[in-house]
Motif scaffolding. Structure first.
Motif, PDB file in Angstrom:
ATOM      1  N   ALA A   1       1.022  -1.459  -0.061  1.00 50.65           N
ATOM      2  CA  ALA A   1      -0.100   0.305  -0.092  1.00 50.65           C
ATOM      3  C   ALA A   1       0.380   1.129  -0.004  1.00 50.65           C
ATOM      4  O   ALA A   1       1.603   1.613   0.571  1.00 50.65           O
TER       5      ALA A   1
ATOM      6  N   LEU B   1     -10.440 -11.266   2.235  1.00 47.15           N
ATOM      7  CA  LEU B   1      -8.861 -11.106   3.138  1.00 47.15           C
ATOM      8  C   LEU B   1      -7.991 -11.979   1.963  1.00 47.15           C
ATOM      9  O   LEU B   1      -7.279 -11.370   0.983  1.00 47.15           O
TER      10      LEU B   1
ATOM     11  N   TRP C   1      -5.363   9.709  -3.745  1.00 46.70           N
ATOM     12  CA  TRP C   1      -5.289   8.913  -3.215  1.00 46.70           C
ATOM     13  C   TRP C   1      -4.107   7.743  -4.253  1.00 46.70           C
ATOM     14  O   TRP C   1      -4.227   7.556  -5.622  1.00 46.70           O
TER      15      TRP C   1
ATOM     16  N   PHE D   1      -4.920   1.634  -6.898  1.00 47.10           N
ATOM     17  CA  PHE D   1      -5.068   0.530  -6.071  1.00 47.10           C
ATOM     18  C   PHE D   1      -6.087  -0.198  -6.746  1.00 47.10           C
ATOM     19  O   PHE D   1      -5.898   0.113  -8.157  1.00 47.10           O
TER      20      PHE D   1
ATOM     21  N   ASP E   1      -7.303  -4.834  -3.594  1.00 44.61           N
ATOM     22  CA  ASP E   1      -6.872  -3.994  -2.350  1.00 44.61           C
ATOM     23  C   ASP E   1      -8.415  -3.841  -1.450  1.00 44.61           C
ATOM     24  O   ASP E   1      -8.502  -3.886  -0.566  1.00 44.61           O
ATOM     25  N   ILE E   2      -9.403  -3.513  -2.532  1.00 47.47           N
ATOM     26  CA  ILE E   2     -10.643  -3.383  -2.165  1.00 47.47           C
ATOM     27  C   ILE E   2     -10.648  -4.323  -1.131  1.00 47.47           C
ATOM     28  O   ILE E   2     -11.766  -3.957  -0.384  1.00 47.47           O
TER      29      ILE E   2
ATOM     30  N   ILE F   1      -9.858  -7.079  -0.106  1.00 46.42           N
ATOM     31  CA  ILE F   1      -8.560  -6.874   1.556  1.00 46.42           C
ATOM     32  C   ILE F   1      -9.588  -6.258   2.706  1.00 46.42           C
ATOM     33  O   ILE F   1      -9.244  -5.680   3.748  1.00 46.42           O
ATOM     34  N   CYS F   2      -9.293  -4.359   2.050  1.00 44.96           N
ATOM     35  CA  CYS F   2      -9.522  -3.725   3.332  1.00 44.96           C
ATOM     36  C   CYS F   2     -10.769  -3.584   3.743  1.00 44.96           C
ATOM     37  O   CYS F   2     -11.227  -3.650   4.851  1.00 44.96           O
ATOM     38  N   ALA F   3     -12.293  -4.426   2.764  1.00 50.33           N
ATOM     39  CA  ALA F   3     -13.478  -4.949   3.118  1.00 50.33           C
ATOM     40  C   ALA F   3     -13.471  -6.060   4.414  1.00 50.33           C
ATOM     41  O   ALA F   3     -14.162  -5.998   5.912  1.00 50.33           O
TER      42      ALA F   3
ATOM     43  N   VAL G   1     -10.818  -6.797   6.310  1.00 50.21           N
ATOM     44  CA  VAL G   1     -10.234  -7.138   7.404  1.00 50.21           C
ATOM     45  C   VAL G   1     -11.636  -6.228   8.084  1.00 50.21           C
ATOM     46  O   VAL G   1     -11.206  -5.827   9.553  1.00 50.21           O
ATOM     47  N   GLY G   2     -11.948  -4.695   7.619  1.00 49.41           N
ATOM     48  CA  GLY G   2     -13.122  -3.485   7.935  1.00 49.41           C
ATOM     49  C   GLY G   2     -13.819  -4.663   8.482  1.00 49.41           C
ATOM     50  O   GLY G   2     -14.357  -4.986   9.710  1.00 49.41           O
TER      51      GLY G   2
END
Length: 144
Positions: free
Chosen positions: A49, A92, A118, A121, A125-126, A128-130, A132-133
């Protein structure tokens, strides 16, 4: 089962979109969707990132392997409900695998979503972030 199906879907979706970008755009090409707000810009990111730790492919691939080992060791402890939790783990894993495949093949990750304010990406990546969130949300909601 939901976890692995989600991971498979995310990985395939990510790789198909990246294949389309690589085969229909020139490296460095940018296509304005909303001028100065959102562009499709094809780059190869050799780092994580924000481009941190460039050219550390073995490190990032080791993380992907560690995530899958942790999943297979802990899979029976992943709660089936709420449904979003095993899906989040799959997001993830699938995102990590999608970017890991890029690193193994290309030595960099194919990125293309460019919001101009930003770092660029991709789909993995989207997810992974979703993922983890949602995992963090689960533990926040279920902490004592």
């Amino acid at each position: 089962m939901i976890t692995l199906l989600t991971a498979l879907f995310v990985t395939i979706f990510d790789q198909l979109v990246k294949w389309f970008v690589v085969n229909h755009m020139e490296l460095g090409e940018t296509i304005p969707i909303i001028r100065n707000v959102f562009h499709l810009t094809y780059i190869l990111n050799p780092g994580a990132a924000f481009g941190i730790l460039p050219h550390q492919d073995w490190f990032f691939l080791a993380i992907v392997v560690a995530l899958f080992i942790a999943f297979f060791v802990m899979r029976k402890r992943i709660p089936e409900n709420p449904l979003y939790f095993p899906s989040a783990v799959g997001m993830l894993l699938g995102g990590a695998l999608g970017n890991g495949l890029d690193r193994a093949r290309l030595g960099a990750v194919v990125d293309f979503f460019d919001f101009r304010i930003w770092p660029i990406f991709n789909i993995a990546d989207i997810f992974i972030c979703a993922g983890v969130g949602l995992i963090a949300f689960y533990f926040w909601r279920h902490s004592s």
